[in-house]
Design an enzyme around this catalytic site. Structure first.
Site, PDB file in Angstrom:
ATOM      1  N   ARG A   1       1.027  -1.406  -0.050  1.00 22.18           N
ATOM      2  CA  ARG A   1      -0.012   0.092  -0.078  1.00 22.18           C
ATOM      3  C   ARG A   1       0.912   1.262   0.054  1.00 22.18           C
ATOM      4  NH1 ARG A   1      -3.083  -3.290   3.602  1.00 22.18           N
ATOM      5  NH2 ARG A   1      -4.573  -4.076   2.555  1.00 22.18           N
TER       6      ARG A   1
ATOM      7  N   LYS B   1       3.097  11.698 -10.547  1.00 24.61           N
ATOM      8  CA  LYS B   1       2.179  10.770 -11.285  1.00 24.61           C
ATOM      9  C   LYS B   1       2.934   9.375 -11.668  1.00 24.61           C
ATOM     10  CE  LYS B   1      -0.973  14.025 -13.810  1.00 24.61           C
ATOM     11  NZ  LYS B   1      -1.201  14.761 -15.359  1.00 24.61           N
TER      12      LYS B   1
ATOM     13  N   GLU C   1       9.404  18.977 -23.940  1.00 31.35           N
ATOM     14  CA  GLU C   1       8.686  19.086 -22.570  1.00 31.35           C
ATOM     15  C   GLU C   1       9.308  20.513 -22.073  1.00 31.35           C
ATOM     16  OE1 GLU C   1       6.000  17.487 -21.735  1.00 31.35           O
ATOM     17  OE2 GLU C   1       6.356  15.511 -22.183  1.00 31.35           O
TER      18      GLU C   1
ATOM     19  N   LYS D   1       7.426  23.147 -12.795  1.00 30.79           N
ATOM     20  CA  LYS D   1       6.469  22.083 -12.541  1.00 30.79           C
ATOM     21  C   LYS D   1       6.078  22.226 -11.091  1.00 30.79           C
ATOM     22  CE  LYS D   1       5.163  17.577 -13.546  1.00 30.79           C
ATOM     23  NZ  LYS D   1       5.285  16.319 -14.108  1.00 30.79           N
TER      24      LYS D   1
ATOM     25  N   GLU E   1      -4.590  17.309  -9.824  1.00 33.51           N
ATOM     26  CA  GLU E   1      -5.156  17.916 -11.116  1.00 33.51           C
ATOM     27  C   GLU E   1      -6.582  17.924 -11.059  1.00 33.51           C
ATOM     28  OE1 GLU E   1      -3.128  16.125 -14.579  1.00 33.51           O
ATOM     29  OE2 GLU E   1      -4.703  16.590 -15.714  1.00 33.51           O
TER      30      GLU E   1
ATOM     31  N   ARG F   1      -3.075  22.051 -12.757  1.00 30.72           N
ATOM     32  CA  ARG F   1      -2.156  20.938 -13.311  1.00 30.72           C
ATOM     33  C   ARG F   1      -2.491  20.823 -14.824  1.00 30.72           C
ATOM     34  NH1 ARG F   1       0.638  16.214 -10.078  1.00 30.72           N
ATOM     35  NH2 ARG F   1       1.909  15.506 -11.748  1.00 30.72           N
TER      36      ARG F   1
ATOM     37  N   ASN G   1      -0.679  19.925 -19.923  1.00 29.15           N
ATOM     38  CA  ASN G   1      -0.976  19.023 -20.804  1.00 29.15           C
ATOM     39  C   ASN G   1      -0.918  19.710 -22.412  1.00 29.15           C
ATOM     40  OD1 ASN G   1      -1.128  16.654 -19.359  1.00 29.15           O
ATOM     41  ND2 ASN G   1      -2.902  17.511 -18.467  1.00 29.15           N
TER      42      ASN G   1
ATOM     43  N   HIS H   1      -0.626  17.893 -25.384  1.00 29.23           N
ATOM     44  CA  HIS H   1      -0.846  16.536 -25.105  1.00 29.23           C
ATOM     45  C   HIS H   1      -2.086  15.930 -25.744  1.00 29.23           C
ATOM     46  CE1 HIS H   1       2.654  16.998 -22.883  1.00 29.23           C
ATOM     47  NE2 HIS H   1       2.755  15.949 -22.314  1.00 29.23           N
TER      48      HIS H   1
ATOM     49  N   HIS I   1      -0.861  12.863 -27.477  1.00 30.69           N
ATOM     50  CA  HIS I   1      -1.074  11.420 -26.947  1.00 30.69           C
ATOM     51  C   HIS I   1      -1.728  10.563 -27.757  1.00 30.69           C
ATOM     52  CE1 HIS I   1      -0.865  11.772 -22.213  1.00 30.69           C
ATOM     53  NE2 HIS I   1       0.297  11.663 -22.768  1.00 30.69           N
TER      54      HIS I   1
ATOM     55  N   HIS J   1       7.410   9.914 -27.240  1.00 30.97           N
ATOM     56  CA  HIS J   1       6.318  10.616 -26.482  1.00 30.97           C
ATOM     57  C   HIS J   1       6.482  12.377 -26.880  1.00 30.97           C
ATOM     58  CE1 HIS J   1       3.687  12.081 -23.289  1.00 30.97           C
ATOM     59  NE2 HIS J   1       4.608  12.935 -22.921  1.00 30.97           N
TER      60      HIS J   1
HETATM   61  P1  NAD Z   1      12.117   6.180 -21.864  1.00 32.53           P
HETATM   62  O1  NAD Z   1      12.005   6.092 -20.345  1.00 32.53           O
HETATM   63  O2  NAD Z   1      11.394   5.196 -22.756  1.00 32.53           O
HETATM   64  O3  NAD Z   1      13.458   6.429 -22.331  1.00 32.53           O
HETATM   65  C1  NAD Z   1      13.958   6.559 -23.515  1.00 32.53           C
HETATM   66  C2  NAD Z   1      14.833   5.658 -24.160  1.00 32.53           C
HETATM   67  O4  NAD Z   1      16.115   6.078 -23.677  1.00 32.53           O
HETATM   68  C3  NAD Z   1      14.800   4.085 -23.686  1.00 32.53           C
HETATM   69  O5  NAD Z   1      15.233   3.761 -24.842  1.00 32.53           O
HETATM   70  C4  NAD Z   1      15.787   4.145 -22.824  1.00 32.53           C
HETATM   71  O6  NAD Z   1      16.195   2.785 -22.771  1.00 32.53           O
HETATM   72  C5  NAD Z   1      17.038   5.063 -23.015  1.00 32.53           C
HETATM   73  N1  NAD Z   1      17.573   5.618 -21.833  1.00 32.53           N
HETATM   74  C6  NAD Z   1      17.355   6.062 -20.992  1.00 32.53           C
HETATM   75  N2  NAD Z   1      18.326   6.817 -20.303  1.00 32.53           N
HETATM   76  C7  NAD Z   1      19.245   6.506 -20.902  1.00 32.53           C
HETATM   77  C8  NAD Z   1      20.724   6.730 -20.774  1.00 32.53           C
HETATM   78  N3  NAD Z   1      21.175   7.809 -19.941  1.00 32.53           N
HETATM   79  N4  NAD Z   1      21.590   6.598 -21.665  1.00 32.53           N
HETATM   80  C9  NAD Z   1      21.270   5.728 -22.887  1.00 32.53           C
HETATM   81  N5  NAD Z   1      19.889   5.438 -22.742  1.00 32.53           N
HETATM   82  C10 NAD Z   1      18.900   5.580 -22.093  1.00 32.53           C
HETATM   83  O7  NAD Z   1      11.243   7.422 -22.324  1.00 32.53           O
HETATM   84  P2  NAD Z   1      11.269   9.069 -21.739  1.00 32.53           P
HETATM   85  O8  NAD Z   1      11.241   9.952 -23.022  1.00 32.53           O
HETATM   86  O9  NAD Z   1      12.179   9.413 -20.667  1.00 32.53           O
HETATM   87  O10 NAD Z   1       9.769   9.004 -21.094  1.00 32.53           O
HETATM   88  C11 NAD Z   1       8.745   8.702 -21.785  1.00 32.53           C
HETATM   89  C12 NAD Z   1       7.643   8.407 -20.729  1.00 32.53           C
HETATM   90  O11 NAD Z   1       7.303   9.343 -19.659  1.00 32.53           O
HETATM   91  C13 NAD Z   1       6.151   8.275 -21.389  1.00 32.53           C
HETATM   92  O12 NAD Z   1       5.772   6.997 -20.949  1.00 32.53           O
HETATM   93  C14 NAD Z   1       5.456   9.288 -20.830  1.00 32.53           C
HETATM   94  O13 NAD Z   1       3.966   9.030 -20.920  1.00 32.53           O
HETATM   95  C15 NAD Z   1       6.082   9.524 -19.495  1.00 32.53           C
HETATM   96  N6  NAD Z   1       5.833  11.020 -18.822  1.00 32.53           N
HETATM   97  C16 NAD Z   1       5.257  10.757 -17.553  1.00 32.53           C
HETATM   98  C17 NAD Z   1       5.128  11.906 -16.971  1.00 32.53           C
HETATM   99  C18 NAD Z   1       4.689  12.076 -15.336  1.00 32.53           C
HETATM  100  O14 NAD Z   1       4.444  13.030 -15.108  1.00 32.53           O
HETATM  101  N7  NAD Z   1       4.860  10.935 -14.820  1.00 32.53           N
HETATM  102  C19 NAD Z   1       5.354  13.018 -17.658  1.00 32.53           C
HETATM  103  C20 NAD Z   1       5.801  13.305 -18.712  1.00 32.53           C
HETATM  104  C21 NAD Z   1       6.053  12.040 -19.557  1.00 32.53           C
HETATM  105  N1  GLY Z   2       3.206  15.680 -17.193  1.00 28.85           N
HETATM  106  C1  GLY Z   2       2.106  16.088 -16.746  1.00 28.85           C
HETATM  107  C2  GLY Z   2       1.724  16.144 -15.182  1.00 28.85           C
HETATM  108  O1  GLY Z   2       2.651  15.930 -14.582  1.00 28.85           O
HETATM  109  O2  GLY Z   2       0.806  16.529 -14.570  1.00 28.85           O
END
Ligand code: NAD
Ligand code: GLY
Length: 359
Positions: free
Chosen positions: A125, A147, A189, A224, A234, A239, A243, A246, A250, A263
């Site tokens: 939990r 998130k 971003e 942020k 949100e 918040r 987006n 997005h 998305h 993304h």
């Molecule tokens: P990702 O985590 O897939 O990483 C991108 C690529 O880079 C992958 O192939 C990974 O293996 C590689 N990689 C990561 N770090 C590396 C490094 N230092 N050296 C070499 N390779 C490396 O993608 P991302 O762009 O970081 O994240 C996208 C995700 O984040 C999406 O799922 C999106 O929905 C999510 N997201 C979440 C929030 C949130 O608030 N939680 C906000 C924005 C995006």
């Molecule tokens: N990336 C959108 C949020 O964190 O709300």
């Protein structure tokens, strides 16, 4: 070495985002110094591409600080943000008797952060979470704000939870191994944050002045953090401004098939569309639309997408988790640095945007 830091004040448990060089090499001490008492056994959930380059120093540092870290490798790519990935990690943690005072350390990009964050949110939990982002996107956005979650086949981020980290450790050294296309995706971003909240930041990134990343990451985290402080769950609209780009982004990402468009790339296309819609609906000047398009281009991000069916995009928009009773909410800009939320966008307007961005 810590170069700069930002305090994120959300609810009763503020946390620090520390931006530094080689900071993963002393992550263990940073964990030991947290206000929360942690037991010895902790899990590092690491992206498979990151393991080879950066996990050894993390494991060593944790070990030297008196922890007993165990490592779980997550296959890289958006496909890992799935229900199927949860069970084996949770079982591994239970088998190794991680208890309520244990912690999950998410080492990787947004995929690993969202997945491992959700694991931390639901295991027993909820246990402590430390984000160690290794992509620019994760550093400026996903590691902050709490998130967490996974995708369903029907849409992105449809299952998840708010679970704030106790600490975010940004080590700029990790970016040295990040492929250039991924770095560019993170810039999307950054452009977004400039568009919604900071004209100066926008101008800097639009001019391609991005060599010194520490202050850029710091400013993005500040933006942020301000938003999340006012609207952690949100609920009041603040918040939702994060987006920008997005709503369509998305849907395009989903319709293209997870992994074909990154993304950040999908968000760049979505921002272009939202900029044009802003001109039509709330007075963003043509010059500013041009500036947003130029900023996207200068940072090696796409303005259009090809080979994606309109029908699939329309269907994905209907499943957007922010849509209420099938009505999408759009973040628009009266000018760069200011936002309005609109729910009165007609399907004809969306079709015009699809004409613009689909080739
Ligand atoms: P990702 O985590 O897939 O990483 C991108 C690529 O880079 C992958 O192939 C990974 O293996 C590689 N990689 C990561 N770090 C590396 C490094 N230092 N050296 C070499 N390779 C490396 O993608 P991302 O762009 O970081 O994240 C996208 C995700 O984040 C999406 O799922 C999106 O929905 C999510 N997201 C979440 C929030 C949130 O608030 N939680 C906000 C924005 C995006
Ligand atoms: N990336 C959108 C949020 O964190 O709300």
């Amino acid at each position: 070495m810590t170069l700069c830091e930002v305090k994120v004040e959300v609810g009763n448990s503020p946390y620090m985002v520390r931006i530094g060089k080689e900071s993963l090499s002393w992550i263990g001490v940073q964990l030991r110094d947290l206000d929360i008492p942690l037991t010895r056994r902790v899990i590092v959930v690491a992206d498979a591409n990151v393991v080879d380059h950066h996990s050894e120093k993390v494991m060593l540092s944790l070990d030297q600080a008196g922890f007993e870290p165990i490592l779980w490798k997550v296959p890289s790519g958006e496909g890992s943000k799935s229900i199927g990935q949860l069970e084996p990690i949770l079982s591994f943690m239970a088998k190794h008797r991680i208890d309520r005072s244990g912690a999950v350390i998410a080492l990787g990009g947004g995929v690993t952060g969202d997945l491992a964050g959700f694991v931390a949110a639901i295991y027993l939990r909820g246990i402590a979470l430390i984000q160690a982002p290794t992509t620019l996107l994760a550093m400026v956005d996903s590691s902050v704000g709490g998130k967490t979650g996974v995708n369903l086949r029907e849409g992105k981020n449809l299952v998840g939870s708010f679970h704030q980290p106790s600490l975010v450790v940004v080590d700029l050294i990790t970016l040295q191994t990040l492929p250039p296309r991924e770095l560019a995706a993170g810039m999307a971003e950054v452009i977004k944050h400039g568009c919604i909240a900071d004209r100066k930041l926008f101008d800097k990134v639009a001019a391609g002045q991005t060599e010194d990343l520490a202050p850029i990451i710091q400013r993005n985290v500040e933006i942020k953090a301000e938003v999340v402080k006012i609207d952690p769950f949100e609920t009041n609209g603040r918040r939702a401004t994060l987006n920008f780009g997005h709503t369509l982004g998305h849907a395009i990402e989903n319709a293209a098939g997870y992994g074909s468009l990154l993304h950040g790339e999908a968000v760049a296309i979505g921002m272009r569309a939202a900029a044009h819609l802003s001109k039509k609906k709330c007075g963003l000047s043509g010059e500013e639309v041009g500036a947003i398009e130029a900023a996207i281009k200068v940072n090696n991000l796409p303005l259009t997408a090809s080979g994606i069916s309109r029908e699939t995009i329309r269907a994905a928009m209907k499943l957007d988790k922010k849509a209420k009773s099938g009505v999408n909410r759009w973040v628009l800009l009266p000018k760069i640095g200011q936002t309005v939320l609109r729910e009165d966008i007609k399907s004809e307007d969306v079709e015009e945007l699809l004409d613009l961005v689909l080739t």
